[in-house]
Design a protein around this motif. Structure first.
Motif, short mmCIF file in Angstrom:
data_model
loop_
_atom_site.label_atom_id
_atom_site.label_comp_id
_atom_site.label_asym_id
_atom_site.label_seq_id
_atom_site.Cartn_x
_atom_site.Cartn_y
_atom_site.Cartn_z
N LEU A 1 0.86 -1.18 0.00
CA LEU A 1 0.00 0.00 0.00
C LEU A 1 0.90 1.23 0.00
CD1 LEU A 1 -2.13 -2.13 1.36
CD2 LEU A 1 -3.30 0.00 1.96
N VAL A 2 0.49 2.27 -0.69
CA VAL A 2 1.22 3.53 -0.68
C VAL A 2 0.26 4.62 -0.22
CG1 VAL A 2 3.03 2.98 -2.32
CG2 VAL A 2 0.82 3.72 -3.17
N VAL A 3 0.75 5.46 0.67
CA VAL A 3 -0.08 6.52 1.25
C VAL A 3 0.70 7.83 1.23
CG1 VAL A 3 -1.26 4.88 2.76
CG2 VAL A 3 0.76 6.09 3.61
N PRO A 4 0.02 8.95 1.37
CA PRO A 4 0.73 10.24 1.46
C PRO A 4 1.67 10.25 2.66
CG PRO A 4 -1.61 10.59 1.05
CD PRO A 4 -1.45 9.14 1.38
N SER A 5 2.85 10.81 2.50
CA SER A 5 3.84 10.82 3.57
C SER A 5 3.37 11.55 4.81
CB SER A 5 5.15 11.43 3.07
OG SER A 5 5.74 10.61 2.09
N ASP A 6 2.46 12.52 4.64
CA ASP A 6 1.98 13.28 5.79
C ASP A 6 0.69 12.71 6.37
OD1 ASP A 6 0.34 13.94 3.71
OD2 ASP A 6 0.55 16.11 3.90
N HIS A 7 0.28 11.54 5.92
CA HIS A 7 -0.93 10.92 6.45
C HIS A 7 -0.59 10.19 7.75
CE1 HIS A 7 -4.28 7.98 6.69
NE2 HIS A 7 -4.97 8.96 6.16
N ARG A 8 -1.53 10.12 8.66
CA ARG A 8 -1.28 9.49 9.96
C ARG A 8 -0.91 8.02 9.83
NH1 ARG A 8 -6.51 7.54 13.07
NH2 ARG A 8 -7.95 7.11 11.35
N GLY A 9 -1.43 7.36 8.77
CA GLY A 9 -1.08 5.96 8.58
C GLY A 9 0.38 5.76 8.23
N GLY B 1 6.76 12.64 -1.10
CA GLY B 1 5.34 12.71 -0.82
C GLY B 1 4.64 11.38 -0.68
N VAL B 2 5.38 10.26 -0.80
CA VAL B 2 4.76 8.93 -0.81
C VAL B 2 5.48 8.01 0.17
CG1 VAL B 2 4.21 6.91 -2.21
CG2 VAL B 2 4.03 9.18 -3.20
N ALA C 1 1.02 9.84 -8.40
CA ALA C 1 0.76 11.28 -8.46
C ALA C 1 -0.43 11.64 -7.57
CB ALA C 1 0.51 11.71 -9.90
N ALA C 2 -1.48 10.80 -7.61
CA ALA C 2 -2.65 11.05 -6.77
C ALA C 2 -2.31 10.91 -5.30
CB ALA C 2 -3.78 10.10 -7.16
N VAL C 3 -1.46 9.93 -4.97
CA VAL C 3 -1.06 9.73 -3.58
C VAL C 3 -0.22 10.91 -3.10
CG1 VAL C 3 0.28 8.29 -1.99
CG2 VAL C 3 -1.20 7.22 -3.73
N ALA C 4 0.75 11.34 -3.91
CA ALA C 4 1.61 12.46 -3.53
C ALA C 4 0.81 13.75 -3.33
CB ALA C 4 2.68 12.67 -4.60
N ALA C 5 -0.34 13.84 -4.01
CA ALA C 5 -1.20 15.02 -3.85
C ALA C 5 -1.88 15.05 -2.49
CB ALA C 5 -2.25 15.06 -4.96
N GLY C 6 -1.78 13.94 -1.73
CA GLY C 6 -2.32 13.91 -0.39
C GLY C 6 -3.76 13.50 -0.27
N THR C 7 -4.37 13.07 -1.39
CA THR C 7 -5.80 12.78 -1.37
C THR C 7 -6.14 11.31 -1.56
OG1 THR C 7 -5.90 13.24 -3.75
CG2 THR C 7 -6.38 15.07 -2.25
N SER C 8 -5.16 10.47 -1.86
CA SER C 8 -5.45 9.09 -2.23
C SER C 8 -4.44 8.13 -1.62
CB SER C 8 -5.43 8.92 -3.75
OG SER C 8 -6.38 9.76 -4.38
N PHE C 9 -4.80 6.85 -1.65
CA PHE C 9 -3.86 5.77 -1.39
C PHE C 9 -3.96 4.81 -2.56
CE2 PHE C 9 -7.80 3.93 0.11
CZ PHE C 9 -7.68 2.57 -0.16
N GLY C 10 -3.01 3.89 -2.67
CA GLY C 10 -3.04 2.95 -3.79
C GLY C 10 -2.29 1.68 -3.47
N LEU C 11 -2.21 0.80 -4.47
CA LEU C 11 -1.48 -0.45 -4.38
C LEU C 11 -0.45 -0.50 -5.49
CD1 LEU C 11 -4.45 -2.92 -3.78
CD2 LEU C 11 -2.61 -2.46 -2.15
N THR C 12 0.74 -1.02 -5.19
CA THR C 12 1.77 -1.14 -6.22
C THR C 12 2.63 -2.37 -5.97
OG1 THR C 12 3.66 -0.06 -7.29
CG2 THR C 12 3.38 0.33 -4.94
N ALA C 13 3.05 -3.01 -7.05
CA ALA C 13 3.98 -4.14 -6.96
C ALA C 13 5.42 -3.67 -7.10
CB ALA C 13 3.64 -5.17 -8.04
#
Length: 291
Positions: free
Chosen positions: A168-176, A251-252, A231-243
């Motif tokens: 999972l990838v999340v914004p770096s400033d997210h609490r998770g 930002g990620v 790009a969406a994750v770095a914008a601080g509004t999304s999370f995603g999945l990546t292999a």
């Protein structure tokens, strides 16, 4: 008689609704077109086209037989295109990879395929959605493809399902991102950046159900590949999945959560003539699973 040629006459007249326009579309004159259609009707024992002063209309038999005629004509065109591709390609291999497959695996597959086709042969790669890759293999445009599982592959030879590690990838400033033990419910409020459901409905539904089972019911936004997702994750509004394994990305932040559940499931589909190439790609996927 040349059945396919005369069926092409029938399909063209049905499409144009006029003998003159059909003849022009086929780059021929009207008399041989009309004669050819009559020979087809005699051969089939039914009238297909009702000739009027204003054009051509399908008879009841014509309406019923047109879909089958169109299918035969289209399949013939596809056969000719595929035979030309084979003749032009020589020892080449045409393969496809789901956009979810990480770059390291794609390049490893290409290297493995080069050993199968031999020196000097061409390995061409198509990246795309699973549903499109399945269609390409069915049509003979690809010899094989690595697709996401689950997917509808009825009538296509498919290899075993292989799990590739995914994060999972999340914004770096997210609490998770800084939590000692992050959980899925912590991601509430973020949208899920992921390929659209149209890219592969079964796989999309599976991952959405997984998130819900883990306590996260979130809105999904379209992200066709890792670049759009990150790009969406770095914008601080999304999370995603990546292999793609964790890398330093502004930002990620990568999170290792429920690794078995979120693993990317892939398999190789192939045409009957591509067994050796498919085996080579399967070995690459198996090695990557071990890493």
């Amino acid at each position: 008689m040349d059945l396919i040629r005369h069926l092409r006459f029938f399909v063209s007249v049905a499409d144009e609704g006029h003998f003159g326009r059909a003849a022009a579309a086929l780059d021929m004159t009207q008399p041989p077109l009309s004669q050819g259609l009559r020979r087809l009707e005699q051969h089939l024992g039914v009238e297909l086209i009702h000739r009027t002063r204003h054009g051509a209309m399908l008879t009841s038999a014509g309406v019923q037989l047109l879909p089958r005629a169109r299918l035969l004509v289209d399949d013939t065109e596809r056969l000719l295109a595929e035979s030309q591709r084979i003749a032009d390609a020589g020892g080449a291999v045409h393969w496809g990879a789901t956009a979810a497959l990480p770059v390291r695996v794609v390049t490893a597959c290409v290297s493995a395929l080069r050993t199968v086709v031999g020196a000097g042969a061409v390995v061409s790669t198509t990246a795309g959605a699973t549903v499109d890759l399945i269609s390409d293999v069915r049509a003979g445009l690809c010899d094989l493809a690595v697709i996401e599982h689950p997917a509808l592959v009825d009538g296509i030879e498919a290899g075993p399902v292989v799990k590739i590690p995914r994060w999972l990838v999340v914004p770096s400033d997210h609490r998770g991102a800084v939590a000692e033990r992050p959980t899925f419910p912590m991601l509430a409020g973020l949208t899920f950046a992921h390929p659209t459901r149209a890219a592969n409905p079964p796989a999309f539904d599976t991952v959405v159900d997984l998130l819900r089972e883990r306590g996260l019911d979130t809105q999904t936004i379209a992200a066709c590949d890792d670049r759009a997702m990150l790009a969406a994750v770095a914008a601080g509004t999304s999370f995603g999945l990546t292999a793609t394994p964790p890398t330093v990305t502004p930002g990620v932040t990568w999170l290792r959560m429920a690794p078995q559940a979120v693993a990317l499931r892939v398999r190789v589909i192939r045409r009957p003539s591509a067994d050796a190439a498919a085996d080579a790609v399967d070995r690459v996927l198996y090695r990557d699973r071990q890493q």
